[in-house]
Scaffold this motif. Structure first.
Motif, short mmCIF file in Angstrom:
data_model
loop_
_atom_site.label_atom_id
_atom_site.label_comp_id
_atom_site.label_asym_id
_atom_site.label_seq_id
_atom_site.Cartn_x
_atom_site.Cartn_y
_atom_site.Cartn_z
N ARG A 179 0.84 -1.21 0.00
CA ARG A 179 0.00 0.00 0.00
C ARG A 179 0.87 1.25 0.00
O ARG A 179 0.67 2.17 -0.78
CB ARG A 179 -0.92 0.01 1.24
CG ARG A 179 -1.91 1.19 1.24
CD ARG A 179 -2.41 1.55 2.62
NE ARG A 179 -1.34 2.01 3.49
CZ ARG A 179 -0.76 3.20 3.39
NH1 ARG A 179 -1.14 4.06 2.48
NH2 ARG A 179 0.23 3.53 4.21
N GLU A 180 1.84 1.24 0.89
CA GLU A 180 2.74 2.38 1.02
C GLU A 180 3.48 2.64 -0.30
O GLU A 180 3.59 3.78 -0.76
CB GLU A 180 3.75 2.06 2.14
CG GLU A 180 4.91 3.02 2.22
CD GLU A 180 4.76 3.99 3.37
OE1 GLU A 180 4.04 3.64 4.32
OE2 GLU A 180 5.35 5.08 3.29
N HIS A 215 1.09 4.07 -2.81
CA HIS A 215 0.71 5.42 -2.43
C HIS A 215 1.79 6.43 -2.78
O HIS A 215 1.52 7.53 -3.26
CB HIS A 215 0.40 5.49 -0.93
CG HIS A 215 0.08 6.86 -0.49
ND1 HIS A 215 -1.12 7.47 -0.80
CD2 HIS A 215 0.81 7.78 0.18
CE1 HIS A 215 -1.10 8.69 -0.32
NE2 HIS A 215 0.05 8.90 0.27
N THR A 216 3.03 6.03 -2.55
CA THR A 216 4.16 6.94 -2.78
C THR A 216 4.28 7.35 -4.24
O THR A 216 4.70 8.46 -4.53
CB THR A 216 5.47 6.26 -2.31
OG1 THR A 216 5.29 5.82 -0.98
CG2 THR A 216 6.64 7.21 -2.38
N VAL A 217 3.91 6.48 -5.15
CA VAL A 217 4.10 6.80 -6.57
C VAL A 217 2.83 7.32 -7.24
O VAL A 217 2.79 7.48 -8.46
CB VAL A 217 4.63 5.57 -7.35
CG1 VAL A 217 5.98 5.11 -6.81
CG2 VAL A 217 3.62 4.43 -7.32
N ALA A 218 1.81 7.60 -6.45
CA ALA A 218 0.52 8.01 -7.04
C ALA A 218 0.54 9.46 -7.51
O ALA A 218 1.26 10.28 -6.94
CB ALA A 218 -0.58 7.81 -6.02
N VAL A 246 -4.51 11.15 -5.76
CA VAL A 246 -4.78 9.72 -5.58
C VAL A 246 -4.05 9.28 -4.31
O VAL A 246 -2.83 9.41 -4.22
CB VAL A 246 -4.29 8.88 -6.77
CG1 VAL A 246 -4.40 7.38 -6.45
CG2 VAL A 246 -5.11 9.21 -8.01
N ALA A 247 -4.83 8.84 -3.31
CA ALA A 247 -4.23 8.34 -2.08
C ALA A 247 -4.65 6.89 -1.92
O ALA A 247 -5.83 6.57 -1.98
CB ALA A 247 -4.70 9.17 -0.89
N VAL A 248 -3.69 6.02 -1.77
CA VAL A 248 -4.01 4.59 -1.61
C VAL A 248 -4.19 4.33 -0.13
O VAL A 248 -3.25 4.44 0.66
CB VAL A 248 -2.89 3.71 -2.21
CG1 VAL A 248 -3.22 2.23 -2.01
CG2 VAL A 248 -2.72 4.03 -3.68
#
Lengths: 673, 221
Positions: free
Chosen positions: B93-94, B97-100, B104-106
């Protein structure tokens, strides 16, 4: 603190929200972000995603960061989907943002639906990173890759609230700079652009940024004119307002000379050497919106010396300077990891000519074998080596069509343009292609070439016929296809054909129709051949703009004032409007559209770009033109020795081939960020 | 003779995960196609051990469900990803999220049975923020009382006529904010169809921002 999107070390879910909150706080400083005003309009326009920014790897430097002293906007005057994949601007974005004290943001042409709303709501042209008004920046750089984008430049200036004409701008307006291939004849856009940069931009943007910083730090001495004079005096920036033009009784230019002391009479092009040592985007922006090229592109060399006489790109980017295979592979690795693309494009004017291409392609094909990553190498060489490469590239199973560019239908025609491909070469190449499993080929041609006759164009149908027959024979199958793609030839400045008469639209249309009819009448193969052609009318306007002088600027302005934009798009282009406006704008000048386009120019006529130095010897160009009329060929200087075009001695540079250690130097300086 | 090699047959996925994410701010304006491309690139950038489809043109096996329309924000978007390995899900998930892209928040990654998402997400809770409460209260009451309320919408295949009432599970108004529960019926009724119906009953529709707050079963909100 500069930060690249997607680079955030913190990750965690709340960080995105705080990231957004952070950007909202920035709004408090002047000038405000236009996003809150823009957002309600976004649901009313097509594909709003192209206007919002926030793409992975875009670089956002906070507006209130005092260490940023020079702010650039980089623009490609077309829609996001066309402009964003532009490699030149990606390189400049990378370089400018690598300076702690400079920042580059992006802005593209908005479609008419949003343009109408922006005007109705008094919202100015904005950037995608901070959504700040473009007018608030220091430098606005345009990449001029096609003349048909000129009206879009005017549209963007107007939407930005920047006065259309350079002479009406004040010290608070950005300095408007243009580069790209069209800037080798800047004259038609001279009234609207403050300064032009010819040639490679990497070093130029750094030097210009330094001068702007110095000027700002010094309290902007001399105002806007002070900075422009400083830029012009470097000898490598062309500031049209510092040159006066006079015309002779025949309508041609009588003189084009500096109007201030210290301004060089021949501004020069920038020539970069040792490409390996320069930064290249290894973490390019990954668009969320759909664009025309969705891949990681590596430029494997710059320049081309094949010497095709029609090709402006080849002539004005000499000599060939290669990146080395190891650097290219490293860039591809980093680029894929940073973007998540599944395709690597191996780009240049003729990638199959790279001195290490065989090894490079074999290595990369092995590296990505069995993965979902594919390689593409746009190449139009007509030889068996091209097929070898294509076969290697197709190892993963993906097999796109093969494209060849014979450009002319007869051997004589190809000799005239110095595209030295014989019937035998073509036949051998096609045989290899079909025996290697290809089922379709695409052939590129031009129509309206110098000395061309109807028969030269009709011969294209015979060539396609032979391709189909050969294909059927070699493969033993019937599902062989050939696409002929043909466009009107436009003579370009700084080429051997800069003097020639462009074929008129009736001739071009008639020849293309003749070709189409002949293909249709081919009973055995006609149905396997598709003819695609570009309209003759946009080519004539392109010809007018590419070889025009300052008077042509009035036509561009009139066309834009009449509401025309996006001339590169068939659904927007209006030939009638261009012709109407040309009549009005040129009234009383003694010249007309035909004078600029379909007239053969004498050797001694001063051409609008003659005062600009790209390194090519004018006499060499003329002699090469004369040789073309005798169908005499000119070999490539990479393999046959110098042919005296003048570029290398003028700039004190040389061909740099990677196989001979050419591009290599300071291996650790490779632009991998 | 053809040297075309057969496509690589790829191994079956070892597990399926459900990814929950938000699309807000700039990302609200992404279309479902934009998001599909963005997630394919995100899984590669984040080096997620995603399973690929077999064939000449292998693609990461990602299935999107009920993507909120272009222009609408969402705090509850879902997709399923087939994995070729079993990684630590919080790290996954992290990494995603970091590359979104911005907006966009995962927010969650959980292991699931393949296809469970479609069965579990049967309705959405939406919030519609109107620019002004003009006529809104009355429009809501009128729509609640209506046995049927049809609107027309342009679709790829022409003009579609849709009755929103069968899908409408709940409808409340508070000032300029309307909250509604819309079941995922066939044909699909969009939140924007409901606001269009409200406008037909007199709501001022000049500006209305839609946000999906939750997805799940209609009774759970």
């Amino acid at each position: 603190m500069p930060r690249r999107m997607g680079e955030s070390a913190t990750g965690g879910y709340p960080s995105v929200l705080s990231r957004l909150a952070g950007s909202i706080l920035c709004v408090m400083t002047e000038p405000a972000s236009l996003f809150p005003a823009l957002e309600p309009l976004l649901t009313q326009v097509h594909r709003p995603i192209q206007y919002v920014g926030g793409e992975p790897n875009s670089v956002v430097k906070p507006w209130d960061d005092a260490t940023v002293e020079v702010r650039w906007v980089l623009s490609y005057p077309d829609a996001y989907e066309i402009g964003q994949p532009n490699q030149g601007l990606a390189v400049l974005y990378e370089i400018i943002n690598s300076y702690e004290w400079a920042a580059a943001e992006r802005s593209y042409t908005v479609w008419p639906d949003l343009a109408m709303l922006l005007r109705a709501h008094a919202i100015a042209q904005f950037t995608l990173e901070s959504h700040r008004p473009v007018r608030a920046f220091d430098v606005w750089g345009f990449s001029l890759a096609t003349e048909l984008g000129y009206t879009n430049v005017l549209e963007m200036l107007d939407l930005a609230g920047v006065p259309l004409r350079a002479c009406d701008r004040d010290v608070d307006d950005p300095i408007v700079i243009a580069g790209g291939h069209c800037s080798v004849n800047p004259e038609p856009m001279a009234a609207f652009i403050d300064a032009f940069i010819l040639g490679d931009g990497e070093q130029a943007v750094g030097d210009v940024s330094c001068l702007v910083r110095e000027w700002k730090r010094g309290g902007k001495p001399g105002g806007r004119a002070g900075l422009l004079l400083k830029l012009a005096k470097t000898g490598r920036v062309y500031v049209p307002s510092l040159y006066d033009v006079s015309y002779g009784a025949d309508g041609a230019i009588a003189s084009l000379t500096p109007n201030q002391p210290g301004v060089p009479s021949r501004p020069q092009r920038w020539v970069l050497t040792k490409l390996d040592t320069w930064r290249f985007p290894s973490r390019p922006i990954v668009p969320v919106a759909e664009t025309v090229h969705e891949r990681y592109s590596v430029e494997v060399f710059r320049g081309c010396t094949r010497g095709c006489r029609f090709c402006q790109a080849g002539m004005i980017t000499r000599p060939v300077r290669e990146r080395s295979a190891s650097v290219i592979e490293q860039l591809a690795l980093c680029g894929l990891a940073a973007t998540g693309y599944d395709e690597v494009g191996i780009l240049s004017l003729s990638s199959a000519d790279h001195s290490q291409i065989g090894q490079l392609v074999a290595d990369m094909a092995s590296r990505y074998a069995g993965t979902s990553t594919s390689l593409s190498l746009p190449s139009t060489r007509v030889d068996a080596f091209n097929i070898e490469l294509a076969t290697e590239l197709a190892r993963n199973g993906r097999r796109t069509g093969l494209t060849f560019a014979p450009e002319g239908g007869t051997e004589r025609m190809r000799a005239v343009i110095n595209k030295n491909v014989s019937e035998d070469d073509l036949s051998a190449t096609v045989t290899t292609a079909f025996s290697q499993g290809w089922r379709s080929v695409k052939l590129y041609f031009m129509c309206g070439l110098p000395t061309e006759t109807d028969d030269d164009v009709l011969a294209i149908a015979d060539m396609a016929h032979r391709v189909i027959e050969t294909g059927r024979q070699v493969s033993g199958r019937r599902d062989i296809a050939c696409t002929i793609s043909i466009g009107g030839f436009v003579p370009k400045p700084m080429t051997s054909f800069q003097w020639v008469a462009q074929a008129d639209t009736d001739t071009v249309r008639a020849r293309m129709r003749g070709l189409k009819d002949k293909v249709r009448a081919d009973r055995s193969c006609g149905r396997a051949i598709t003819v695609r052609y570009a309209d003759a009318e946009p080519a004539l306007v392109e010809g007018l703009l590419s070889r025009g002088d300052r008077l042509v600027g009035a036509i561009i302005e009139a066309v834009w004032r009449a509401g025309e934009v996006f001339d590169g798009w068939r659904e927007y282009f209006s030939f009638e409007r261009w012709m109407e406006c040309a009549v009005t704008a040129l009234a009383g000048t003694g010249v007309d559209v035909a004078w600029y386009t379909t007239r053969e120019r004498p050797k001694d006529e001063i051409l609008p770009w003659d005062h600009l130095e790209v390194g090519l010897d004018r006499d060499w160009l003329w002699d090469d033109y004369q040789d073309s009329l005798l169908a005499a060929s000119l070999p490539d200087c990479r393999w046959a020795g110098c042919n005296g075009c003048g570029v290398c001695p003028f700039f004190g540079v040389d061909i740099e081939l990677a196989a001979q250690g050419g591009g290599q130097c300071k291996r650790d300086a490779v632009g991998v960020s | 003779m053809s040297r075309r090699e057969p496509p690589v047959r790829r191994p079956d996925p070892v597990m399926w995960v459900r990814v929950r994410y938000t699309k807000t701010g700039p990302a609200s304006y992404a279309s479902n196609r934009d998001l599909a491309r963005a997630f394919e690139r995100m899984v590669r950038r984040a080096q997620v051990p995603v399973a690929y489809s077999s064939g000449f043109s292998p693609h990461p096996r990602i299935s999107h469900y009920n993507v909120a329309p272009t222009g609408a924000a969402s705090l509850a978007e879902y997709l399923e990803v087939a994995l070729a390995a079993a990684p630590d899900l919080e790290q996954l998930r992290e990494a995603l999220h970091t590359v979104a892209p911005v907006g966009v928040a995962v927010t969650e990654v959980v292991a699931i049975q393949r296809g469970a998402t479609a069965k579990e997400l049967t309705a959405s809770l939406w919030r519609a923020e109107f620019s002004a409460p003009i006529g809104l209260e009355a429009a809501v009451q009128a729509l609640l009382a209506a046995p049927a309320a049809t609107i027309t919408r342009e679709s790829g295949s022409g003009i579609k006529t849709i009755d929103v009432v069968p899908a409408l599970r709940e409808l409340r108004v508070d000032g300029n904010i309307v909250t509604m529960v819309v079941a995922h019926t066939e044909p699909l009724v969009r939140a924007s169809d409901v606001t269009a119906a409200l406008s037909r009953y007199g709501a001022d529709w000049s500006s209305c921002r839609l946000t999906r707050l939750e997805q799940g079963s209609a009774t759970a909100f």
